[in-house]
Design a protein around this motif. Structure first.
Motif, PDB file in Angstrom:
ATOM      1  N   ALA A  17      18.507  44.963  40.558  1.00 42.20           N
ATOM      2  CA  ALA A  17      17.420  44.298  41.270  1.00 42.20           C
ATOM      3  C   ALA A  17      17.522  42.786  41.124  1.00 42.20           C
ATOM      4  N   GLY A  18      17.464  42.080  42.265  1.00 44.84           N
ATOM      5  CA  GLY A  18      17.309  40.638  42.227  1.00 44.84           C
ATOM      6  C   GLY A  18      18.428  39.827  42.831  1.00 44.84           C
ATOM      7  N   ILE A  19      19.621  40.412  42.996  1.00 44.11           N
ATOM      8  CA  ILE A  19      20.769  39.665  43.506  1.00 44.11           C
ATOM      9  C   ILE A  19      20.866  39.870  45.014  1.00 44.11           C
ATOM     10  N   GLY A  20      21.048  38.768  45.736  1.00 45.54           N
ATOM     11  CA  GLY A  20      21.198  38.830  47.180  1.00 45.54           C
ATOM     12  C   GLY A  20      22.505  38.206  47.627  1.00 45.54           C
ATOM     13  N   ASN A  21      22.572  37.825  48.878  1.00 46.82           N
ATOM     14  CA  ASN A  21      23.808  37.339  49.476  1.00 46.82           C
ATOM     15  C   ASN A  21      24.325  36.070  48.809  1.00 46.82           C
ATOM     16  N   ALA A  22      23.441  35.129  48.546  1.00 49.57           N
ATOM     17  CA  ALA A  22      23.887  33.840  48.017  1.00 49.57           C
ATOM     18  C   ALA A  22      24.412  33.958  46.593  1.00 49.57           C
ATOM     19  N   TYR A  23      23.621  34.542  45.712  1.00 47.79           N
ATOM     20  CA  TYR A  23      24.040  34.574  44.308  1.00 47.79           C
ATOM     21  C   TYR A  23      25.171  35.565  44.061  1.00 47.79           C
ATOM     22  N   SER A  24      25.329  36.567  44.912  1.00 49.59           N
ATOM     23  CA  SER A  24      26.499  37.439  44.754  1.00 49.59           C
ATOM     24  C   SER A  24      27.777  36.653  45.032  1.00 49.59           C
ATOM     25  N   ASP A  25      27.759  35.755  46.027  1.00 48.45           N
ATOM     26  CA  ASP A  25      28.915  34.886  46.254  1.00 48.45           C
ATOM     27  C   ASP A  25      29.217  34.052  45.014  1.00 48.45           C
ATOM     28  N   GLU A  26      28.171  33.468  44.437  1.00 48.81           N
ATOM     29  CA  GLU A  26      28.357  32.602  43.273  1.00 48.81           C
ATOM     30  C   GLU A  26      28.849  33.387  42.058  1.00 48.81           C
ATOM     31  N   ILE A  27      28.308  34.574  41.860  1.00 43.80           N
ATOM     32  CA  ILE A  27      28.713  35.401  40.718  1.00 43.80           C
ATOM     33  C   ILE A  27      30.171  35.813  40.847  1.00 43.80           C
ATOM     34  N   LEU A  28      30.583  36.234  42.025  1.00 44.61           N
ATOM     35  CA  LEU A  28      31.961  36.661  42.215  1.00 44.61           C
ATOM     36  C   LEU A  28      32.927  35.496  42.073  1.00 44.61           C
ATOM     37  N   HIS A  29      32.525  34.317  42.513  1.00 40.39           N
ATOM     38  CA  HIS A  29      33.379  33.140  42.326  1.00 40.39           C
ATOM     39  C   HIS A  29      33.533  32.826  40.848  1.00 40.39           C
ATOM     40  N   THR A  30      32.434  32.878  40.110  1.00 38.34           N
ATOM     41  CA  THR A  30      32.498  32.611  38.676  1.00 38.34           C
ATOM     42  C   THR A  30      33.353  33.645  37.961  1.00 38.34           C
ATOM     43  N   ALA A  31      33.254  34.910  38.392  1.00 36.97           N
ATOM     44  CA  ALA A  31      34.037  35.990  37.786  1.00 36.97           C
ATOM     45  C   ALA A  31      35.473  36.046  38.294  1.00 36.97           C
ATOM     46  N   ARG A  32      35.807  35.238  39.306  1.00 39.17           N
ATOM     47  CA  ARG A  32      37.146  35.185  39.895  1.00 39.17           C
ATOM     48  C   ARG A  32      37.550  36.548  40.475  1.00 39.17           C
ATOM     49  N   LEU A  33      36.610  37.161  41.195  1.00 41.12           N
ATOM     50  CA  LEU A  33      36.842  38.464  41.810  1.00 41.12           C
ATOM     51  C   LEU A  33      36.729  38.368  43.323  1.00 41.12           C
ATOM     52  N   SER A  34      37.570  39.115  44.013  1.00 38.39           N
ATOM     53  CA  SER A  34      37.452  39.226  45.465  1.00 38.39           C
ATOM     54  C   SER A  34      36.153  39.926  45.823  1.00 38.39           C
ATOM     55  N   PRO A  35      35.469  39.466  46.858  1.00 43.22           N
ATOM     56  CA  PRO A  35      34.268  40.187  47.299  1.00 43.22           C
ATOM     57  C   PRO A  35      34.584  41.578  47.835  1.00 43.22           C
ATOM     58  N   PHE A  36      35.830  41.833  48.199  1.00 44.73           N
ATOM     59  CA  PHE A  36      36.226  43.130  48.732  1.00 44.73           C
ATOM     60  C   PHE A  36      36.814  44.050  47.664  1.00 44.73           C
ATOM     61  N   ALA A  37      36.878  43.618  46.411  1.00 40.71           N
ATOM     62  CA  ALA A  37      37.380  44.495  45.351  1.00 40.71           C
ATOM     63  C   ALA A  37      36.503  45.738  45.271  1.00 40.71           C
ATOM     64  N   LEU A  38      37.114  46.887  45.029  1.00 46.17           N
ATOM     65  CA  LEU A  38      36.370  48.141  44.969  1.00 46.17           C
ATOM     66  C   LEU A  38      35.856  48.390  43.557  1.00 46.17           C
ATOM     67  N   THR A  39      34.603  48.775  43.470  1.00 45.82           N
ATOM     68  CA  THR A  39      33.975  48.919  42.154  1.00 45.82           C
ATOM     69  C   THR A  39      34.664  49.978  41.295  1.00 45.82           C
TER      70      THR A  39
END
Length: 286
Positions: free
Chosen positions: A172-194
């Motif tokens: 709960a709480g993460i949306g479009n903007a902060y998911s971009d920021e989190i993935l950039h900080t984690a150095r992960l592709s947004p399309f990586a499969l969980t």
């Protein structure tokens, strides 16, 4: 769309400014914004504001300890606090961007507004926040979850990590903007499969989420409601910065567009230098 940090900051501002005041009346201009009818808005007159909190991206204004005005601001909604109102006359239904107005006994109050034509702002007057369907479905809060539960929740919902991070039933709480920021900080592709993320990647993603959201909350809490949007934009490293240099490596921030949204990322930091195809089913990065 206001996400966890902005909603938490709005709640903090209301605790500072509105708690202790009594509601003079609630005016509903956009009838479709109020999703409940029992109890009616008229019952809040004279009740004190006793608290303000957050459930994911839902704002919760507590009235008299027995009622809750729960609000989801959707993509284009916002809360505007007014030290005074230009007129004592009630709002006219369907006129302008104001959906709901809450007047307090000292002449101040706040408007819930929504820009654009897609009217999705939702307000609920309930005796228990869990009566709001969206609140009842929420997963654990993104700032309260522990590392093991975080990993379990993501692995339990197979999909592209960008989309899974924004599913409120997962976290709960993460949306479009902060998911971009989190993935950039984690150095992960947004399309990586969980289901293909390693333990180390999930641990890094957890730490990135904690860092990004905590930093955003620290920057936002204490700001006036009118200042929060600018504060959010100023703290972004990739989101909303298509074409600008990545502040970490200097590469150009790229974008992938969808029908009703977009994501931003840095190829060097996140995808091994390879740009993602600008379509949902990219085969470049998994």
């Amino acid at each position: 769309m206001p996400e966890l940090p902005e909603v938490q900051a709005l709640a903090a501002y209301l605790r500072q400014r509105a708690v202790g005041r009594r509601v003079e009346r609630v005016e509903v201009s956009a009838i479709n914004a109020l999703k409940t009818y029992d109890p009616p808005p008229s019952v809040v007159a004279g009740r004190p504001v006793t608290g303000a909190g957050r459930h994911g991206k839902f704002l919760d204004v507590e009235l008299d300890g027995t009622l809750h005005l729960v609000v989801h601001l959707a993509r284009a909604g916002w809360l505007h606090y007014r030290e005074s109102f230009p007129s004592a006359a009630p709002l006219k239904p369907g006129k302008g961007p104001i959906a709901v107005r809450v007047r307090l006994d000292d002449g101040s109050g706040f408007d819930l507004t929504e820009a654009g034509t897609q009217k999705k702002l939702a307000a609920y007057l309930v005796t228990d926040p869990a009566q709001v369907p969206g609140v009842a479905r929420l997963g654990p809060d993104a700032l309260a979850v522990d590392p093991d539960t975080f990993a379990q929740r993501l692995r339990g919902r197979r999909g592209q990590v960008k989309g899974v991070l924004t599913e409120q039933e997962v976290l709960a709480g993460i949306g479009n903007a902060y998911s971009d920021e989190i993935l950039h900080t984690a150095r992960l592709s947004p399309f990586a499969l969980t289901n293909r993320l390693t333990d180390d990647q999930l641990a890094g993603l957890y730490e990135a989420a904690r860092r990004v959201l905590t930093d955003a909350v620290d920057r936002s809490v204490g700001q006036r409601a009118a200042e929060l949007k600018g504060e959010k934009r100023s703290g972004m490293r990739v989101h909303g910065r298509t074409g600008l240099p990545c502040p970490v490596c200097g590469d150009q921030v790229r974008e992938v567009s969808f029908a009703d949204s977009s994501l931003q990322y840095c190829p060097t930091c996140q995808t091994g230098g390879r740009p993602l195809a600008d379509r949902r089913l990219s085969r470049l990065v998994r």
